[in-house]
Enzyme design. Structure first.
Site, short mmCIF file in Angstrom:
data_model
loop_
_atom_site.label_atom_id
_atom_site.label_comp_id
_atom_site.label_asym_id
_atom_site.label_seq_id
_atom_site.Cartn_x
_atom_site.Cartn_y
_atom_site.Cartn_z
N GLU A 118 9.23 4.01 36.14
CA GLU A 118 10.25 4.92 36.69
C GLU A 118 9.55 6.10 37.35
O GLU A 118 8.59 6.63 36.82
CB GLU A 118 11.15 5.42 35.55
CG GLU A 118 12.23 6.39 36.01
CD GLU A 118 13.02 6.99 34.84
OE1 GLU A 118 13.48 6.24 33.97
OE2 GLU A 118 13.15 8.23 34.82
N GLU A 140 11.19 6.65 27.39
CA GLU A 140 10.46 7.92 27.41
C GLU A 140 10.46 8.56 26.02
O GLU A 140 11.29 9.42 25.72
CB GLU A 140 11.10 8.89 28.41
CG GLU A 140 10.90 8.48 29.84
CD GLU A 140 11.27 9.56 30.84
OE1 GLU A 140 11.83 10.61 30.46
OE2 GLU A 140 10.98 9.35 32.04
C1 IDC Z 1 19.03 11.07 34.42
C2 IDC Z 1 20.06 10.70 35.45
C3 IDC Z 1 21.27 11.59 35.30
C4 IDC Z 1 21.74 11.49 33.86
C5 IDC Z 1 20.61 11.85 32.90
C6 IDC Z 1 21.00 11.72 31.44
O1 IDC Z 1 19.49 10.81 36.73
O2 IDC Z 1 22.29 11.20 36.19
O3 IDC Z 1 22.81 12.42 33.69
O4 IDC Z 1 19.54 10.97 33.13
O5 IDC Z 1 21.27 10.40 31.12
C7 IDC Z 1 14.16 10.52 33.16
C8 IDC Z 1 14.98 9.52 32.44
C9 IDC Z 1 16.25 9.24 33.19
C10 IDC Z 1 16.80 10.48 33.87
C11 IDC Z 1 15.78 10.91 34.93
C12 IDC Z 1 16.25 12.11 35.75
O6 IDC Z 1 14.28 8.34 32.14
O7 IDC Z 1 17.18 8.70 32.28
O8 IDC Z 1 17.99 10.13 34.51
N1 IDC Z 1 14.54 11.21 34.25
O9 IDC Z 1 16.47 13.21 34.94
N2 IDC Z 1 12.96 10.93 32.82
C13 IDC Z 1 12.58 11.89 33.66
C14 IDC Z 1 13.57 12.08 34.59
#
Ligand code: IDC
Length: 480
Positions: free
Chosen positions: A398, A306
């Protein structure tokens, strides 16, 4: 061994007198391609929009079997350019275009056809080409057979024109090596498919969720087609121990392969949002995993998760440096490129997919990433995906059923609207996450991974139960 320099089986069908004449001349072997019957027919269809178009070209060989072929045509109008082609090696010089066959589609038996295509740009008017050649013969829809002058050798078996039938029923056994065709992800038969599966959470935190037992459940109980392997680069990920994380990814690629699932290798950049920050790491990582996994049919590469806080041109520049590293080892794998604004096609930054359409990554067999979180991203994002999907190959690597924080309640109405749209457009997806993280997006209840039982619904959260129901319906992948 079949060789194009020998006359093929069809020469045996000539009449007795010619056959006798031919026999007398056996000594002057070998013969040349000039003796082969030639003929071809071409269907050329396009879809165009302001400034761009997609062309699909179906070539039918009406002559003797060939082992490789070159299609030729000219654009009637000087303003047309081939931008990105597929299923052939495309070249353009002035108005003249050639498409040379690849290993997998070079053999064309008598009456066999194959489809190739490209995305193009145009200015001025945009008329379709009207005359085509196949290996130099003008495609009139008929055949011309010069009289043979020599006896053919014993018949050889022409090579198969389509891949062998699948030997199993897993997603990889049926679909084989994937490739991008037009705006779709296509299987080994050149037919559009949709892959549905799950993403891991961060490998650095949830390694105990990705075991033989859990992946058996994903492949057999969930009937998933796809495992996305989310390898964080920061947050105690790859940068802290490149060799160990590379091994962990490779092990999961093998476990997915053993279960007939595709493996999406996700270079999970998130913070910082500029992929250039990790460019050297990306080159090292992808050089290693692409060399190691080049022969596998189940690997798809996602080169940046992202990107955020950066322009599309920065992302594009990153992609154009990383993709050649993969291609040097693995020329035919599908590669997915992240998009601006957390892979929102730019929408979360106030933009849209036009910036990509107008300035695509200069590489073949690639797709673009779109991510959404159903409780946060709704109609305006869906409208843009629908608009973009007509022009760009998209892959939802994702998404969550909850908010973009990864937590909160499942938004069933929005999740339904999203997945119905993706199903209709045959856009592949992976859900965040197949893990037991204590957050709404996780499919498994907390404690599941340590307990080690992953099958059935009792271990699932609301999001997990919802996704399992969506994913385990029949795929009906085309098999010819
Ligand atoms: C989130 C995980 C969370 C973690 C955070 C930071 O769910 O447990 O603490 O990342 O690492 C994304 C990202 C993805 C995120 C997810 C939800 O690709 O890494 O995971 N998210 O926030 N993009 C949009 C949402």
């Amino acid at each position: 061994m079949f060789s194009t320099s020998r006359p093929s089986r069809r020469h045996l069908l000539v009449g007795g007198a010619v056959g006798a004449l031919a026999l007398a001349a056996t000594a002057v072997m070998p013969t040349t391609d000039a003796m082969a019957a030639t003929g071809c027919a071409v269907t050329y269809t396009t879809n165009s929009w302001q400034g761009g178009f997609t062309a699909n070209v179906t070539v039918k060989n009406l002559g003797d079997p060939v082992n490789n072929w070159t299609l030729g045509f000219s654009f009637p109008d000087g303003g047309q350019r081939v931008v990105q082609g597929w299923s052939a090696t495309w070249q353009q010089s002035g108005a003249a275009v050639t498409a040379r066959s690849l290993d997998y589609n070079g053999a064309l038996g008598t009456g066999a056809s194959t489809t190739v295509g490209f995305n193009g740009s145009w200015t001025g008017s945009n008329p379709n080409p009207t005359s085509f050649t196949l290996n130099g013969t003008v495609c009139t829809g008929g055949t011309s057979t010069p009289p043979p002058t020599v006896t053919p050798p014993p018949p050889t078996t022409p090579p198969p024109t389509t891949p062998p039938p699948p030997t199993g029923t897993t997603p990889v056994a049926i679909n084989g090596q994937l490739r991008v065709c037009g705006v779709n992800l296509c299987n080994q038969y050149g037919r559009p498919i949709q892959l549905r599966g799950m993403s891991t959470h961060g490998l650095q935190w949830f390694a105990n969720c990705y075991t033989d037992t859990s992946l058996n459940a994903l492949a057999n109980d969930w009937q998933a087609d796809l495992l996305r392997i989310a390898m964080y680069v920061q947050e105690q990920g790859y940068e802290t121990n490149p060799a160990a994380f590379t091994n962990q990814v490779n092990t999961l690629v093998d476990k997915a392969e053993a279960r007939g699932m595709y493996a999406l290798i996700d270079f999970h950049t998130l913070t910082p949002g500029d992929p250039t920050y990790n460019l050297d790491r990306a080159k090292t990582f992808f050089a290693t995993v692409s060399a190691r996994n080049a022969a596998k049919k189940n690997v798809i590469y996602e080169i940046t998760n992202e990107p955020n806080g950066v322009s599309w041109s920065t992302i594009r520049n990153y992609a154009e440096q990383v993709i050649p590293v993969i291609r040097a080892n693995d020329p035919d794998a599908v590669i997915i490129v992240g998009t601006r604004g957390w892979s929102s096609l730019g929408v979360s930054d106030g933009g849209n997919s036009d910036e990509i359409v107008n300035n695509p990554v200069r590489a073949e067999n690639i797709m673009y990433t779109f991510h959404f979180y159903a409780a946060s991203h709704k109609d305006n994002y869906r409208n843009e995906v629908q608009r973009a999907a007509a022009r760009l190959p998209l892959f939802v690597t994702e998404f969550g059923t909850v908010t973009y924080t990864g937590d909160g309640a499942v938004d069933t109405a929005s999740s339904n609207a999203w997945l119905d749209l993706l199903d209709r457009l045959k856009i592949s997806y992976a859900n965040w996450t197949f893990s037991d993280a204590p957050e709404g997006s996780a499919a498994l209840r907390p404690g599941t991974c340590a307990a080690g039982n992953f099958t059935g619904t009792s271990v699932l959260t609301e999001s997990g139960a919802y996704l399992r129901n969506r994913i385990r319906t029949p795929d009906n992948f085309p098999t010819s």
